[in-house]
Design a protein around this motif. Structure first.
Motif, PDB file in Angstrom:
ATOM      1  N   PHE A 213       7.299   3.201  -8.866  1.00  0.00           N
ATOM      2  CA  PHE A 213       6.193   2.747  -8.034  1.00  0.00           C
ATOM      3  C   PHE A 213       6.328   1.247  -7.761  1.00  0.00           C
ATOM      4  N   LEU A 214       6.124   0.854  -6.481  1.00  0.00           N
ATOM      5  CA  LEU A 214       6.194  -0.556  -6.111  1.00  0.00           C
ATOM      6  C   LEU A 214       4.830  -1.109  -5.742  1.00  0.00           C
ATOM      7  N   ILE A 215       4.118  -0.400  -4.851  1.00  0.00           N
ATOM      8  CA  ILE A 215       2.856  -0.936  -4.384  1.00  0.00           C
ATOM      9  C   ILE A 215       1.956   0.188  -3.882  1.00  0.00           C
ATOM     10  N   ARG A 216       0.662  -0.056  -3.974  1.00  0.00           N
ATOM     11  CA  ARG A 216      -0.375   0.827  -3.447  1.00  0.00           C
ATOM     12  C   ARG A 216      -1.290  -0.015  -2.563  1.00  0.00           C
ATOM     13  N   ARG A 217      -1.704   0.559  -1.456  1.00  0.00           N
ATOM     14  CA  ARG A 217      -2.623  -0.145  -0.555  1.00  0.00           C
ATOM     15  C   ARG A 217      -3.643   0.856  -0.045  1.00  0.00           C
ATOM     16  N   ASN A 218      -4.946   0.527  -0.116  1.00  0.00           N
ATOM     17  CA  ASN A 218      -5.925   1.450   0.445  1.00  0.00           C
ATOM     18  C   ASN A 218      -6.230   1.060   1.887  1.00  0.00           C
ATOM     19  N   SER A 219      -6.778   1.996   2.610  1.00  0.00           N
ATOM     20  CA  SER A 219      -6.940   1.837   4.056  1.00  0.00           C
ATOM     21  C   SER A 219      -7.940   0.755   4.439  1.00  0.00           C
ATOM     22  N   PHE A 220      -8.721   0.302   3.498  1.00  0.00           N
ATOM     23  CA  PHE A 220      -9.711  -0.717   3.821  1.00  0.00           C
ATOM     24  C   PHE A 220      -9.204  -2.128   3.548  1.00  0.00           C
TER      25      PHE A 220
ATOM     26  N   GLU B  20      -6.422  -4.530   4.579  1.00  0.00           N
ATOM     27  CA  GLU B  20      -5.302  -4.796   5.468  1.00  0.00           C
ATOM     28  C   GLU B  20      -4.613  -6.110   5.169  1.00  0.00           C
ATOM     29  N   GLN B  21      -4.985  -6.732   4.094  1.00  0.00           N
ATOM     30  CA  GLN B  21      -4.308  -7.981   3.740  1.00  0.00           C
ATOM     31  C   GLN B  21      -2.871  -7.699   3.380  1.00  0.00           C
ATOM     32  N   ASN B  22      -1.991  -8.521   3.873  1.00  0.00           N
ATOM     33  CA  ASN B  22      -0.601  -8.398   3.484  1.00  0.00           C
ATOM     34  C   ASN B  22      -0.437  -8.867   2.047  1.00  0.00           C
ATOM     35  N   GLU B  23       0.570  -8.344   1.414  1.00  0.00           N
ATOM     36  CA  GLU B  23       0.772  -8.680   0.009  1.00  0.00           C
ATOM     37  C   GLU B  23       2.196  -9.156  -0.214  1.00  0.00           C
ATOM     38  N   ILE B  24       2.315 -10.124  -1.086  1.00  0.00           N
ATOM     39  CA  ILE B  24       3.632 -10.645  -1.447  1.00  0.00           C
ATOM     40  C   ILE B  24       3.772 -10.590  -2.959  1.00  0.00           C
ATOM     41  N   SER B  25       4.911 -10.088  -3.388  1.00  0.00           N
ATOM     42  CA  SER B  25       5.205 -10.068  -4.816  1.00  0.00           C
ATOM     43  C   SER B  25       6.653 -10.493  -4.988  1.00  0.00           C
ATOM     44  N   GLY B  26       6.838 -11.743  -5.312  1.00  0.00           N
ATOM     45  CA  GLY B  26       8.204 -12.255  -5.460  1.00  0.00           C
ATOM     46  C   GLY B  26       8.949 -12.176  -4.142  1.00  0.00           C
ATOM     47  N   ARG B  27      10.053 -11.458  -4.135  1.00  0.00           N
ATOM     48  CA  ARG B  27      10.858 -11.325  -2.909  1.00  0.00           C
ATOM     49  C   ARG B  27      10.355 -10.185  -2.019  1.00  0.00           C
ATOM     50  N   TYR B  28       9.380  -9.438  -2.498  1.00  0.00           N
ATOM     51  CA  TYR B  28       8.865  -8.281  -1.763  1.00  0.00           C
ATOM     52  C   TYR B  28       7.587  -8.662  -1.018  1.00  0.00           C
ATOM     53  N   SER B  29       7.435  -8.149   0.183  1.00  0.00           N
ATOM     54  CA  SER B  29       6.185  -8.312   0.908  1.00  0.00           C
ATOM     55  C   SER B  29       5.916  -7.064   1.732  1.00  0.00           C
ATOM     56  N   TRP B  30       4.635  -6.821   1.963  1.00  0.00           N
ATOM     57  CA  TRP B  30       4.237  -5.618   2.677  1.00  0.00           C
ATOM     58  C   TRP B  30       3.284  -6.001   3.800  1.00  0.00           C
ATOM     59  N   ASN B  31       3.492  -5.382   4.954  1.00  0.00           N
ATOM     60  CA  ASN B  31       2.691  -5.644   6.143  1.00  0.00           C
ATOM     61  C   ASN B  31       2.007  -4.346   6.555  1.00  0.00           C
TER      62      ASN B  31
ATOM     63  N   THR C 122      -1.429   0.072  14.331  1.00  0.00           N
ATOM     64  CA  THR C 122      -0.169   0.740  14.679  1.00  0.00           C
ATOM     65  C   THR C 122       0.228   1.779  13.644  1.00  0.00           C
ATOM     66  N   SER C 123      -0.659   2.036  12.678  1.00  0.00           N
ATOM     67  CA  SER C 123      -0.387   3.005  11.602  1.00  0.00           C
ATOM     68  C   SER C 123       0.955   2.720  10.940  1.00  0.00           C
ATOM     69  N   SER C 124       1.147   1.479  10.590  1.00  0.00           N
ATOM     70  CA  SER C 124       2.423   1.108   9.969  1.00  0.00           C
ATOM     71  C   SER C 124       2.193   0.374   8.649  1.00  0.00           C
ATOM     72  N   PHE C 125       3.148   0.547   7.775  1.00  0.00           N
ATOM     73  CA  PHE C 125       3.094  -0.096   6.456  1.00  0.00           C
ATOM     74  C   PHE C 125       4.528  -0.476   6.098  1.00  0.00           C
ATOM     75  N   ASN C 126       4.962  -1.603   6.639  1.00  0.00           N
ATOM     76  CA  ASN C 126       6.348  -2.010   6.524  1.00  0.00           C
ATOM     77  C   ASN C 126       6.589  -2.854   5.272  1.00  0.00           C
ATOM     78  N   PHE C 127       7.801  -2.788   4.797  1.00  0.00           N
ATOM     79  CA  PHE C 127       8.196  -3.406   3.532  1.00  0.00           C
ATOM     80  C   PHE C 127       9.378  -4.338   3.794  1.00  0.00           C
ATOM     81  N   THR C 128       9.216  -5.593   3.418  1.00  0.00           N
ATOM     82  CA  THR C 128      10.281  -6.576   3.631  1.00  0.00           C
ATOM     83  C   THR C 128      10.792  -7.102   2.301  1.00  0.00           C
TER      84      THR C 128
END
Lengths: 116, 116
Positions: free
Chosen positions: A47-54, A56-67, A72-78
């Motif tokens: 498991f890396l990350i969980r995000r609930n639908s309410f 929408e804040q982007n999250e950063i954890s070290g070298r990982y970030s989530w948008n 656009t119904s998207s949950f991209n991982f950088t």
């Protein structure tokens, strides 16, 4: 219909490059959770990350970030400054309220290869 | 807490034979899930238990498949009269009741089945 679409089957990058893994989901629910899991060659989903639908804040954890973008119904991982240890298959997943949150539906995964 | 354990890790069998996989979940978890993962695909839901009760079965789970969790602790997944199409990784996961929304699945390393 595919509820979670990961259009990128395989991606190869050179070490230290940034890479974005795309995830598009489909649900009629207004309440749901999204996840990212990593599956290294050993096979165990991590498991890396969980995000609930309410949230929408982007999250950063070290070298990982989530948008997360509901519009656009998207949950991209950088992954920034990729490393060889990042080589794995990455899965995006969805848990819906209408299903009573009983099941997690996974996408088909994106295989990331980081070349040294 | 030793995580989710699965046994055996690999099983090679001939078509028509029966096989059984075992999963030992995290001891505090009341929910146990079985997923199947074929090459290049994401995990697909098969069935889940709350304590000893099997609450849902996927249509992927044919009559040749049976799962049990007799005392609400470990679980077994048996496949009778195996077919080559059963070749896959069988993943077990556990969690507290997923209906809280926020709970995540913790996966084992999987049992890889090869049917010759």
């Amino acid at each position: 219909a595919q509820k979670v679409t990961q259009a990128q089957t395989e991606i190869s990058v050179v070490e230290k490059e940034d890479v974005t893994l795309d995830c598009v989901y489909e649900t009629r629910d207004t309440t749901y959770y999204l996840f990212w899991y990593k599956q290294p060659p050993s096979g165990e989903l991590v498991f890396l990350i969980r995000r609930n639908s309410f949230d929408e804040q982007n999250e950063i954890s070290g070298r990982y970030s989530w948008n997360f973008q509901k519009s656009t119904s998207s949950f991209n991982f950088t992954i920034t400054a990729s490393q060889v240890v990042d080589s794995a298959v990455y899965f995006c997943a969805l848990k819906e309220y209408s299903g009573g949150y009983q099941k997690v539906t996974f996408g088909t995964g994106t295989k990331l290869q980081v070349i040294p | 807490d030793t995580g989710v354990s699965q046994d055996p890790r690999h099983k090679i069998t001939k078509r028509g034979q029966n096989v059984t996989f075992r999963c030992d979940p995290i001891s505090e978890h009341n929910r146990l899930y079985w997923y199947r993962q074929t090459l290049g695909q994401g995990p697909e839901f098969l069935t889940y238990f709350q304590n000893e009760a099997q609450l849902e079965k996927s249509r992927l789970l044919s009559d040749r498949f049976s799962a049990e969790r007799p005392k609400g602790s470990f679980s077994t997944l048996e496949i009778q009269r195996t077919e080559q199409g059963d070749s896959a990784m069988y993943l077990c996961a556990s969690t507290w009741d997923l209906s809280s929304g926020a709970n995540v699945l913790t996966f084992g390393a999987g049992s890889r089945l090869t049917v010759l």
